[in-house]
Design a protein around this motif. Sequence first.
Motif, PDB file in Angstrom:
ATOM      1  N   GLY A  22      86.931  34.545 -19.735  1.00 51.58           N
ATOM      2  CA  GLY A  22      88.255  34.007 -20.020  1.00 51.58           C
ATOM      3  C   GLY A  22      88.262  32.766 -20.888  1.00 51.58           C
ATOM      4  N   GLY A  23      87.139  32.483 -21.528  1.00 57.89           N
ATOM      5  CA  GLY A  23      87.072  31.368 -22.464  1.00 57.89           C
ATOM      6  C   GLY A  23      87.037  30.007 -21.802  1.00 57.89           C
ATOM      7  N   TYR A  24      86.988  28.997 -22.651  1.00 61.48           N
ATOM      8  CA  TYR A  24      86.963  27.611 -22.188  1.00 61.48           C
ATOM      9  C   TYR A  24      88.282  26.976 -22.614  1.00 61.48           C
ATOM     10  CZ  TYR A  24      85.346  22.894 -21.273  1.00 61.48           C
ATOM     11  OH  TYR A  24      85.204  21.625 -20.772  1.00 61.48           O
ATOM     12  N   MET A  25      89.296  27.170 -21.809  1.00 63.87           N
ATOM     13  CA  MET A  25      90.625  26.613 -22.087  1.00 63.87           C
ATOM     14  C   MET A  25      91.127  25.899 -20.843  1.00 63.87           C
ATOM     15  SD  MET A  25      92.324  29.825 -24.107  1.00 63.87           S
ATOM     16  CE  MET A  25      93.924  29.080 -24.177  1.00 63.87           C
ATOM     17  N   ASP A  26      91.925  24.871 -21.059  1.00 59.03           N
ATOM     18  CA  ASP A  26      92.443  24.099 -19.941  1.00 59.03           C
ATOM     19  C   ASP A  26      93.663  24.724 -19.277  1.00 59.03           C
ATOM     20  OD1 ASP A  26      90.492  22.133 -20.229  1.00 59.03           O
ATOM     21  OD2 ASP A  26      91.696  21.003 -21.656  1.00 59.03           O
TER      22      ASP A  26
END
Length: 116
Positions: free
Chosen positions: A60-64
């Motif tokens: 799911g990616g590296y997103m906040d």
Amino acid sequence: MKTTFVNQEVIAGIGNCYSDEICFEASIKPVRKFPELESSEFQALFHGMKTVFHRAIEAGGYMDNPLFKNDQKTGGYDKQCRVYDREGEPCFRCQSTLVKEMVSSRKMFYCPNCQR
């Protein structure tokens, strides 16, 4: 390499986290310069890019922030980072202590033993 990787005019989509993770996967210290690299190190970087991005996409990616309400997957790669934001923790490969430094006003995390 760090400053080149995070330059969106060179390769879009690689930020602080992914640049450190790619360099770790390739066993290359992020402060090295591209002209210094051997052919085998370029191959290791390319393999590192594919490996890190595959893991990140799956997680799911590296997103906040979630992309939509009840999104449970976005940002899952944060928990899988091998070096990024892990200063003082043991390296997954060699158990050496991970280090944080600043490069061009950006955080950089690496293993001083594995990445040369």
